[in-house]
Design a protein around this motif. Structure first.
Motif, mmCIF file in Angstrom:
data_model
loop_
_atom_site.group_PDB
_atom_site.id
_atom_site.type_symbol
_atom_site.label_atom_id
_atom_site.label_comp_id
_atom_site.label_asym_id
_atom_site.label_seq_id
_atom_site.Cartn_x
_atom_site.Cartn_y
_atom_site.Cartn_z
ATOM 1 N N ALA A 43 46.149 50.993 144.589
ATOM 2 C CA ALA A 43 45.142 52.115 144.421
ATOM 3 C C ALA A 43 46.229 53.257 143.387
ATOM 4 O O ALA A 43 47.004 53.818 144.611
ATOM 5 C CB ALA A 43 44.493 52.337 145.477
ATOM 6 N N ALA A 44 45.910 53.786 142.320
ATOM 7 C CA ALA A 44 46.332 54.627 141.301
ATOM 8 C C ALA A 44 46.429 55.758 142.367
ATOM 9 O O ALA A 44 45.448 56.728 142.615
ATOM 10 C CB ALA A 44 46.206 54.709 140.156
ATOM 11 N N THR A 45 47.426 56.548 142.070
ATOM 12 C CA THR A 45 47.556 58.622 143.308
ATOM 13 C C THR A 45 47.200 59.519 141.277
ATOM 14 O O THR A 45 46.272 60.140 141.558
ATOM 15 C CB THR A 45 48.695 58.584 143.592
ATOM 16 N N ASP A 46 47.338 59.152 139.874
ATOM 17 C CA ASP A 46 47.116 60.125 139.681
ATOM 18 C C ASP A 46 47.201 58.780 137.979
ATOM 19 O O ASP A 46 48.661 58.617 137.302
ATOM 20 C CB ASP A 46 48.309 61.139 139.030
ATOM 21 N N PRO A 47 46.124 58.088 137.814
ATOM 22 C CA PRO A 47 46.118 57.226 136.987
ATOM 23 C C PRO A 47 46.104 57.374 135.422
ATOM 24 O O PRO A 47 45.665 58.750 135.110
ATOM 25 C CB PRO A 47 44.713 56.262 137.193
ATOM 26 N N ARG A 48 46.662 56.626 134.350
ATOM 27 C CA ARG A 48 46.775 57.748 133.284
ATOM 28 C C ARG A 48 45.644 57.189 132.438
ATOM 29 O O ARG A 48 45.025 56.252 132.064
ATOM 30 C CB ARG A 48 48.358 56.682 132.201
ATOM 31 N N PRO A 49 45.712 58.535 131.632
ATOM 32 C CA PRO A 49 44.663 58.027 130.073
ATOM 33 C C PRO A 49 44.819 57.258 129.165
ATOM 34 O O PRO A 49 46.024 57.143 129.076
ATOM 35 C CB PRO A 49 44.416 59.347 130.041
#
Length: 208
Positions: free
Chosen positions: A19-25
């Motif tokens: 699970a990503a904590t701050d996924p990139r756009p």
């Protein structure tokens, strides 16, 4: 397409990834939408949620949908953790069965590919009809196969943006193609590998 199969497949894809904590756009989203006035956005196939978070941080109100319950649950938690839960509504939605209600200033469909049956032309046509006058549909497809892609079929063919636009069969007096090209970029996959990839970019604007 059997909805249960689609949910099982995509739940497995997302559950297998940390699970990503701050996924990139997505890169094409930031370059296309950065200069637009925020409004109502629809994110089709929201995945890890990087696009929805990026839009919300810039003032967009985002409806983010995905067939995967894992993806939707994770994005709901991320929106709260990043303080934008008032701007993001994440919902599990089967686009093969129905289309989200509402009207939008922006509809994004990034890499809306699946190994299971999906009438993409019908989904994207519904997206175009869901635009308000002046609104844009941004479709970004794979134009090449990345080393980390789940689809490594050497015989796969990626339709050009013009072909995708033609399949939508939209009336030219109500919609116009603003962009249809195939730029290249260096991308980094989930496993940290980098490779040059081609994107197929289509932007359709509703004019009336």
């Amino acid at each position: 397409m059997d909805t249960t199969d689609a949910v099982t497949f995509w739940d497995g894809v997302h559950a297998d990834r940390p699970a990503a904590t701050d996924p990139r756009p997505n890169t094409r989203l930031t370059e296309v939408v950065g200069g637009l006035t925020p409004g109502e956005a629809l994110d089709l196939g929201c995945g890890a949620g990087g696009d929805a978070l990026w839009l919300a941080r810039r003032g967009w109100r985002v409806t983010a949908v995905d067939v995967s319950a894992v993806a939707v649950e994770r994005l709901t938690g991320l929106a709260a953790a990043h303080g934008v839960d008032d701007l993001i509504t994440a919902r599990r939605h089967d686009l093969e069965a129905s289309f989200p209600a509402g009207s939008f200033d922006l509809v994004c469909a990034h890499y809306l590919h699946t190994p299971l049956g999906l009438d993409r032309a019908r989904v994207l046509r519904a997206a175009a009809h869901g635009l308000r006058p002046g609104g844009r549909l941004l479709v970004v497809d794979h134009g090449s196969t990345a080393p980390w892609s789940w689809n490594q079929d050497p015989g796969v063919r990626y339709p050009s943006p013009r072909e995708v636009a033609a399949d939508l069969a939209l009336a030219p007096d109500m919609w116009t193609v603003e962009r249809a090209d195939a730029p290249r970029r260096t991308a980094t996959g989930p496993d940290g590998r980098s490779a040059e990839v081609t994107d197929h970019v289509l932007i359709v604007r509703r004019t009336a």
